[in-house]
Design an enzyme around this catalytic site. Structure first.
Site, PDB file in Angstrom:
ATOM      1  N   GLY A  96       0.804  -1.219   0.000  1.00  0.00           N
ATOM      2  CA  GLY A  96       0.000   0.000   0.000  1.00  0.00           C
ATOM      3  C   GLY A  96       0.835   1.266   0.000  1.00  0.00           C
ATOM      4  CD  GLU A 104      -0.882  -2.827  -4.694  1.00  0.00           C
ATOM      5  OE1 GLU A 104       0.031  -2.395  -5.414  1.00  0.00           O
ATOM      6  OE2 GLU A 104      -0.864  -2.705  -3.454  1.00  0.00           O
TER       7      GLU A 104
END
Ligand code: 5RP
Length: 222
Positions: A96, A104
């Site tokens: 992140g 993701e």
């Protein structure tokens, strides 16, 4: 920093891409090296008919410019290729850093294999170096942040709330002495939290660029 190691990791991982495959496309500078190599192989005709599921608008733009077919559909993703901000001996990841953790995680969760490309600086025996990214809804977000801090961390809004994710949300970076993977569930239970950057038990291989070579670590599923 660690550009050579990132490139080495990406150039080993790309060996697993074959023609007519559908892959997940991560986000970040290591994935960019992977995409650049993929673009070259498509251009010279070595690889044909590559479909990619991008995890960010940025990755989508790059992939499209390289002739990768874009699909926003999670069926039959053979391998997801992505980077990470930190990884431990069990293959748990913090992700992140680029603010793309929600997409993701969706793509990684729905892929048959998850290949993570990293340079050696990202390794930690226990996850504690990289502040944990948490994506939160822009509503009563200061309360959400206080609730996360009750777990014992120190949190701050990325770029003083100027960073907005592709999903229109804020990212809070949370510094704990040690990021226990059990925080994933605890933080996700807090109202307002969309996703947590702990990727537990998701990676199947880690490509670690180290000392001018690449170690390929196979992760045993628990
Ligand atoms: C983006 C990510 C990236 O994979 C992570 O930040 C690693 O980036 P880089 O390859 O630039 O070091 O999780 O949200």
């Amino acid at each position: 920093m660690f550009e050579t190691e990132k490139k080495i990791a990406a150039s080993e991982a790309i060996k697993y891409v074959k023609s007519n495959i559908k892959i997940g496309l991560g986000t970040g500078s290591t994935t960019k090296f992977f995409l650049d190599s993929l673009g070259e192989l498509i251009k010279d005709g070595t690889l044909k008919n590559i479909t990619g599921v991008p995890t960010s608008k940025k990755t989508e733009e790059i992939a499209e410019s390289y002739g990768i077919k874009i699909e926003n559909n999670l069926d039959n993703i053979e391998i997801d290729f992505d980077g990470a901000d930190e990884y431990d001996i069990y293959g748990n990841l913090i992700k992140g850093g680029g603010g793309a953790l929600v997409r993701e995680k969706i793509v990684a969760y729905n892929s048959k294999n998850v290949y993570i490309m990293v340079d050696e600086s990202k390794f930690s025996e226990k996850l504690h170096n990289f502040p944990l990214p948490v994506e939160v809804i822009p509503f009563m977000e200061d309360i959400t942040k206080n609730n996360i801090e009750k777990l014992g961390g120190k949190c701050s809004f990325r770029n003083n709330k100027k960073f907005i994710s592709d999903n229109g949300n804020y990212i809070i970076d949370c510094k704990f002495d040690y990021t226990d993977v059990a925080y994933e569930e605890k933080i996700k239970m807090i109202p307002g939290v969309v996703e947590v950057g702990i990727f537990k038990n998701m990676a199947t291989k880690i490509f670690e660029g180290k000392n001018n070579k690449c170690n390929v670590i196979n992760i045993k599923k628990s």
